[in-house]
Design a protein around this motif. Structure first.
Motif, PDB file in Angstrom:
ATOM      1  N   GLY A 149      -1.955 -28.332 -38.104  1.00  0.00           N
ATOM      2  CA  GLY A 149      -1.229 -28.795 -36.918  1.00  0.00           C
ATOM      3  C   GLY A 149       0.162 -29.300 -37.255  1.00  0.00           C
ATOM      4  O   GLY A 149       1.137 -28.976 -36.571  1.00  0.00           O
ATOM      5  N   ILE A 150       0.281 -30.082 -38.340  1.00  0.00           N
ATOM      6  CA  ILE A 150       1.587 -30.624 -38.758  1.00  0.00           C
ATOM      7  C   ILE A 150       2.521 -29.500 -39.189  1.00  0.00           C
ATOM      8  O   ILE A 150       3.704 -29.480 -38.819  1.00  0.00           O
ATOM      9  N   VAL A 151       1.984 -28.550 -39.957  1.00  0.00           N
ATOM     10  CA  VAL A 151       2.810 -27.418 -40.424  1.00  0.00           C
ATOM     11  C   VAL A 151       3.343 -26.630 -39.240  1.00  0.00           C
ATOM     12  O   VAL A 151       4.522 -26.256 -39.214  1.00  0.00           O
ATOM     13  N   TYR A 152       2.490 -26.393 -38.240  1.00  0.00           N
ATOM     14  CA  TYR A 152       2.948 -25.608 -37.094  1.00  0.00           C
ATOM     15  C   TYR A 152       3.916 -26.383 -36.216  1.00  0.00           C
ATOM     16  O   TYR A 152       4.794 -25.788 -35.585  1.00  0.00           O
ATOM     17  N   TYR A 153       3.783 -27.693 -36.184  1.00  0.00           N
ATOM     18  CA  TYR A 153       4.775 -28.492 -35.458  1.00  0.00           C
ATOM     19  C   TYR A 153       6.153 -28.340 -36.109  1.00  0.00           C
ATOM     20  O   TYR A 153       7.164 -28.129 -35.427  1.00  0.00           O
ATOM     21  N   ILE A 154       6.186 -28.431 -37.436  1.00  0.00           N
ATOM     22  CA  ILE A 154       7.444 -28.254 -38.171  1.00  0.00           C
ATOM     23  C   ILE A 154       7.983 -26.843 -37.963  1.00  0.00           C
ATOM     24  O   ILE A 154       9.176 -26.648 -37.697  1.00  0.00           O
ATOM     25  N   GLN A 155       7.085 -25.857 -38.042  1.00  0.00           N
ATOM     26  CA  GLN A 155       7.510 -24.462 -37.892  1.00  0.00           C
ATOM     27  C   GLN A 155       8.111 -24.198 -36.506  1.00  0.00           C
ATOM     28  O   GLN A 155       9.140 -23.523 -36.380  1.00  0.00           O
ATOM     29  N   ILE A 156       7.489 -24.742 -35.478  1.00  0.00           N
ATOM     30  CA  ILE A 156       7.993 -24.525 -34.120  1.00  0.00           C
ATOM     31  C   ILE A 156       9.326 -25.223 -33.922  1.00  0.00           C
ATOM     32  O   ILE A 156      10.248 -24.689 -33.292  1.00  0.00           O
ATOM     33  N   MET A 171      11.131 -24.862 -23.673  1.00  0.00           N
ATOM     34  CA  MET A 171      10.012 -24.685 -24.599  1.00  0.00           C
ATOM     35  C   MET A 171       9.649 -25.958 -25.352  1.00  0.00           C
ATOM     36  O   MET A 171       8.844 -25.929 -26.274  1.00  0.00           O
ATOM     37  N   LYS A 172      10.257 -27.074 -24.943  1.00  0.00           N
ATOM     38  CA  LYS A 172      10.000 -28.340 -25.637  1.00  0.00           C
ATOM     39  C   LYS A 172       8.522 -28.729 -25.547  1.00  0.00           C
ATOM     40  O   LYS A 172       7.910 -29.153 -26.528  1.00  0.00           O
ATOM     41  N   ILE A 173       7.952 -28.575 -24.353  1.00  0.00           N
ATOM     42  CA  ILE A 173       6.542 -28.927 -24.165  1.00  0.00           C
ATOM     43  C   ILE A 173       5.653 -27.979 -24.966  1.00  0.00           C
ATOM     44  O   ILE A 173       4.669 -28.396 -25.576  1.00  0.00           O
ATOM     45  N   LEU A 176       5.061 -28.912 -28.465  1.00  0.00           N
ATOM     46  CA  LEU A 176       4.056 -29.951 -28.679  1.00  0.00           C
ATOM     47  C   LEU A 176       2.651 -29.422 -28.447  1.00  0.00           C
ATOM     48  O   LEU A 176       1.706 -29.803 -29.149  1.00  0.00           O
ATOM     49  N   LEU A 177       2.509 -28.532 -27.450  1.00  0.00           N
ATOM     50  CA  LEU A 177       1.182 -28.042 -27.087  1.00  0.00           C
ATOM     51  C   LEU A 177       0.591 -27.125 -28.159  1.00  0.00           C
ATOM     52  O   LEU A 177      -0.613 -27.182 -28.434  1.00  0.00           O
ATOM     53  N   SER A 178       1.427 -26.278 -28.758  1.00  0.00           N
ATOM     54  CA  SER A 178       0.909 -25.303 -29.723  1.00  0.00           C
ATOM     55  C   SER A 178       0.194 -25.954 -30.912  1.00  0.00           C
ATOM     56  O   SER A 178      -0.942 -25.583 -31.236  1.00  0.00           O
TER      57      SER A 178
END
Length: 229
Positions: A149-156, A171-173, A176-178
């Motif tokens: 989850g943390i890695v994908y937050y950084i990636q997004i 796409m801000k929301i 966070l959702l992804s």
């Protein structure tokens, strides 16, 4: 057909690569993930190029856009507002701007791949009984789930920075959702799945940096760090 075309090839590939690494199925999943990402990389680079082209076009027409949007804001007449909206669309057409043309092919390709890999992991007794690092690949693990989850937050966050400002806000929301959805989906799934996502997310971060080096030679790793922060 799904089992034959997607699940079985993944099962065979995972088992075949694991044999090369002394039956280490964790390393096998990492290798499979990297192979998938390398295959998708040309499509992702093309998508990034399109994003940069769109961003450049939008920046070039921003002064005209701001004027029209100010007119819309100050107008209370609906017909007049619609007229100004038509001016925006005409401006888009004049400069070849299509905000929806961002390229969905990488996403469409990834969906069946993810489904095939998911069912291959769930259907493999060898994977289910194998441990990698500190966790069992066949059992849910909160640690690797949170890492994914943390890695994908950084990636997004890194990926969205290449989008035009207006789309970043839209796409801000989603940014966070992804990661939240990945955590929710992974928390009761075999740990092999968040391992796939974590490795894939790390690859995408470096792919974004590579994309910026190719299409924005003046960007640096310091810029990337600032954007993540």
């Amino acid at each position: 057909m799904f089992q034959t075309l997607l699940v079985n090839p993944f099962l065979q590939a995972i088992h075949g690569i694991a044999v090369l690494f002394n039956d280490n199925y964790g390393i096998s999943i990492i290798v499979i993930t990297l192979i998938i990402r390398l295959v998708l990389m040309p499509f992702m680079l093309k998508q990034y190029k399109n994003q940069q082209l769109l961003k450049s076009k939008i920046e070039s027409i921003k002064p005209e856009m701001d004027k029209i949007q100010e007119k819309i804001k100050n107008s209370k007449d609906k017909e007049e507002q619609q007229k100004f909206q038509q001016e925006i669309f005409a401006l888009y057409r004049q400069h070849g701007v299509n905000p929806l043309n961002m390229g969905c092919l990488p996403l469409l390709i990834q969906m069946p791949i993810l489904m095939g890999l998911y069912y291959a992991i769930r259907g493999s007794h060898e994977i289910a009984t194998h441990s990698f690092l500190w966790f069992s690949l066949g059992q849910p693990n909160l640690g690797i789930t949170l890492i994914a989850g943390i890695v994908y937050y950084i990636q997004i966050k890194v990926t969205q920075h290449s989008l035009p400002e207006q789309q970043q806000k839209q796409m801000k929301i989603m940014g966070l959702l992804s990661p939240i959805m990945i955590i929710i989906f992974s928390i009761n799934s075999p740990a092999a799945l968040p391992l796939y996502w974590a490795v894939g997310g790390i690859f995408l971060v470096f792919q974004s940096f590579l994309s910026r080096k190719i299409y924005n030679p003046d960007r640096s790793m310091k810029d990337l760090g600032n954007e993540i922060g």
